[in-house]
Design a protein around this motif. Sequence first.
Motif, short mmCIF file in Angstrom:
data_model
loop_
_atom_site.label_atom_id
_atom_site.label_comp_id
_atom_site.label_asym_id
_atom_site.label_seq_id
_atom_site.Cartn_x
_atom_site.Cartn_y
_atom_site.Cartn_z
N ARG A 249 -32.06 56.39 13.56
CA ARG A 249 -33.32 56.52 13.34
C ARG A 249 -34.11 55.25 13.91
NH1 ARG A 249 -35.87 59.22 8.11
NH2 ARG A 249 -34.48 60.81 8.57
N VAL A 250 -35.21 55.10 14.38
CA VAL A 250 -35.96 53.77 15.09
C VAL A 250 -37.47 54.25 15.13
CG1 VAL A 250 -35.42 54.76 17.63
CG2 VAL A 250 -35.89 52.18 17.06
N GLN A 251 -38.14 53.03 14.81
CA GLN A 251 -39.48 53.06 14.99
C GLN A 251 -39.65 51.58 15.62
OE1 GLN A 251 -40.25 51.43 10.52
NE2 GLN A 251 -41.32 53.14 11.07
N ALA A 252 -40.21 51.52 16.99
CA ALA A 252 -40.15 50.38 17.84
C ALA A 252 -41.70 50.01 18.39
CB ALA A 252 -39.17 50.32 18.91
N LEU A 253 -42.31 49.07 17.75
CA LEU A 253 -43.58 48.72 17.95
C LEU A 253 -43.83 47.66 19.25
CD1 LEU A 253 -43.65 49.53 14.82
CD2 LEU A 253 -45.56 48.51 14.72
N GLY A 254 -44.70 47.87 20.19
CA GLY A 254 -44.48 47.46 21.25
C GLY A 254 -45.91 46.42 21.67
N GLY A 255 -46.06 45.85 22.68
CA GLY A 255 -47.32 45.03 23.06
C GLY A 255 -48.66 45.79 23.24
N ALA A 256 -49.72 45.02 23.48
CA ALA A 256 -50.84 45.48 23.72
C ALA A 256 -51.65 44.95 24.47
CB ALA A 256 -51.57 45.11 22.20
N LYS A 257 -52.86 45.63 24.83
CA LYS A 257 -53.99 44.91 25.81
C LYS A 257 -55.27 45.80 25.22
CE LYS A 257 -55.01 42.70 29.51
NZ LYS A 257 -54.67 41.28 29.52
N ASN A 258 -56.00 45.15 24.42
CA ASN A 258 -56.94 45.97 23.64
C ASN A 258 -58.37 45.57 23.94
OD1 ASN A 258 -54.86 46.80 21.71
ND2 ASN A 258 -54.99 44.82 20.76
N HIS A 259 -59.08 46.83 24.12
CA HIS A 259 -60.27 46.76 24.78
C HIS A 259 -61.52 46.90 23.67
CE1 HIS A 259 -57.70 47.91 27.97
NE2 HIS A 259 -58.84 47.83 29.17
N LEU A 260 -62.65 46.16 24.07
CA LEU A 260 -63.55 46.38 23.03
C LEU A 260 -64.90 46.77 24.00
CD1 LEU A 260 -64.79 44.04 20.21
CD2 LEU A 260 -66.51 44.95 21.64
N VAL A 261 -65.34 47.88 23.76
CA VAL A 261 -66.34 48.47 24.65
C VAL A 261 -67.89 48.13 23.94
CG1 VAL A 261 -67.43 50.70 25.68
CG2 VAL A 261 -64.99 50.53 25.29
N VAL A 262 -68.60 47.59 24.83
CA VAL A 262 -69.87 47.25 24.27
C VAL A 262 -71.02 48.13 24.85
CG1 VAL A 262 -71.73 45.43 23.77
CG2 VAL A 262 -69.29 44.82 24.02
N MET A 263 -71.71 48.96 24.19
CA MET A 263 -72.66 49.84 24.65
C MET A 263 -74.14 49.09 24.53
SD MET A 263 -71.38 52.57 25.59
CE MET A 263 -72.68 53.85 25.50
N PRO A 264 -75.12 49.48 25.54
CA PRO A 264 -76.24 48.59 25.83
C PRO A 264 -77.21 48.70 24.57
CG PRO A 264 -75.90 50.24 27.80
CD PRO A 264 -74.96 50.47 26.69
N ASP A 265 -76.84 49.54 23.66
CA ASP A 265 -77.69 49.49 22.46
C ASP A 265 -77.17 48.70 21.17
OD1 ASP A 265 -75.51 51.16 21.59
OD2 ASP A 265 -76.71 52.77 20.65
N ALA A 266 -76.02 48.03 21.62
CA ALA A 266 -75.09 47.34 20.18
C ALA A 266 -75.94 46.29 19.71
CB ALA A 266 -73.87 46.87 20.74
N ASP A 267 -75.62 45.81 18.53
CA ASP A 267 -76.35 44.76 17.93
C ASP A 267 -75.66 43.54 18.44
OD1 ASP A 267 -76.46 42.27 16.39
OD2 ASP A 267 -76.99 43.81 14.61
N LEU A 268 -76.31 42.90 19.13
CA LEU A 268 -75.42 41.92 20.23
C LEU A 268 -74.95 40.64 19.28
CD1 LEU A 268 -77.38 41.28 23.49
CD2 LEU A 268 -75.37 42.64 22.90
N ASP A 269 -75.80 40.20 18.17
CA ASP A 269 -75.12 38.99 17.58
C ASP A 269 -74.00 39.66 16.71
OD1 ASP A 269 -77.51 37.48 18.03
OD2 ASP A 269 -78.73 38.02 16.32
N MET A 270 -74.01 40.58 16.15
CA MET A 270 -72.75 41.10 15.31
C MET A 270 -71.57 41.15 16.40
SD MET A 270 -72.10 44.71 13.26
CE MET A 270 -72.14 45.75 14.33
N THR A 271 -72.04 41.86 17.70
CA THR A 271 -71.00 42.05 18.62
C THR A 271 -70.16 41.07 19.03
OG1 THR A 271 -72.31 43.98 19.19
CG2 THR A 271 -70.57 43.31 20.71
#
Length: 504
Positions: A249-271
Amino acid sequence: MTAGTTPVRLKNLIAGRWTDSVAETTTPVFNPAHGTVQAEVPWSEPEEVDAAVRAAAEAYPAWRETPVAARARVLFAYRELVGRHAKELAEIVTSEHGKIITDAMGSVIRGQEIIDFACGIPTLLQGDSSELTGPGIDCVSHRQPLGVCVGITPFNFPAMVPMWMIPLAIGCGNTFVLKPSEKTPRTSERMLELLAEAGCPDGVVNLVHGGKETVEALVRHPQVRAVSSVGSTAAALATYRLAANEGKRVQALGGAKNHLVVMPDADLDMTVDSIIGAAYGSAGERCMAISVVVAVGDVAEPIRERLAAAAGALRTGPGMDPANDMGPLITAEHRDRVASFVDQGVSGGADLVVDGRGLVVPGHEDGFFLGPTLFDHVKPDMTIYTEEIFGPVLCMVRVPDFESALALVNAGKVGNGTALFTRSGHFAREYERRVEVGMVGINVPIPVPMAYYPFSGWKGSFFGDLHVHGRDGVAFYTETKVVTKRWPRPEEVKGPDFSFPQST
Ligand code: NAD
């Protein structure tokens, strides 16, 4: 440990005893802020792997028969001890990993939260029962432990990731062998010392040092039933294939390349605050770090300007100094690899907005530092986009609209985490439903699930079926047994019946 101190040679934990390894090959554990060697990790020999697994196998029958409430009491004591030693553990994390001390503390507490969850193991292990599944027939299901389980962990969370595995594995009644990262093994050692202090019997959790060959010997060992592995996609896939081939039995967690999408209406300070913390926190050495910002439409210019100012203002230095925002990278070799990605970004035509190469931290000239780096106008065919850099390098990709952003994210080979920043409920809902990534944040940059949900990467970020922690973790470390039973009186017993039984 300070410069000039002799490195300690680390020991394996076998059947409750810290044991000198016979290995001749060792690998150094650094203090990345100083560039000094603090310990030597033995590359354990096959007979040492065998001894660790046999110790776990010998401890298994008694531990499996230990009442679940007694196993839970060990976990309750352990969560208290980890809490009491959290500062000490965080200091070890910082000394061997380099991350800033508050970040290290957060990772210890996250690990403790998995122990909290595992303390509920008497309830988590409850099976189902049904009366009258047939005439006079009742049915129950039990969750039973597997036997010896193995854990292979990465360098970046030496307190937290072993806790994704050990509390639930032993809570379920299994015994365990940990192969910690060869780069950050001291935190894991201390975690196991505390587990023994909490009353965990000898042999229930063992530790064997080493690298790839050690992993292979553990996975191949005939007495090992299940393998939990966390690391790069290449290591995860190799371990998954080997374990599956061995029928484990196996569970194998690998690497990543995580994207954060910013919409034009986002709160820029918080973003911008969210992006800066998620991209440069832990010097980008997190599997849930944000490494790509996808700027939708005309938000690109203001985001670029604000990110450049914020990244340029970050303080990089030793993690023990609370004034710093970012520490060093794990090794000089890794720092140079990250710098070479920056070189490739420049030669590939990306727009280098903030350059962290060549950063020197006064008083820490030998430390493995690289400053925050920001690229704009990154294209999906550039190596800085296609590869996991695992450093403080943030890439910005510009797209015209939401659909292009979603298509870009969904085209990724890996799918660990992602986030959308917006004020629109419509786009938030569309993203949540259609994005092909396992952990999604809506205005949350690092959506790491709490202990009672599974940590659930997709695609090349995970190989297996049942994820770590949450109810998945309990299912992974147990086997279901379904019992169908009847207690007829003698006069109700009929002769043989050759037809397939029916419920009526
Ligand atoms: P790594 O792959 O180099 O090593 C991870 C573990 O696997 C170590 O214990 C190592 O000894 C072992 N290992 C290395 N090569 C192996 C091989 N070919 N076969 C079997 N075992 C092998 O990873 P690392 O540099 O320690 O950690 C960083 C990586 O881990 C990054 O890619 C990061 O994204 C990933 N990571 C993923 C998660 C997740 O939850 N998906 C969490 C933390 C880190």
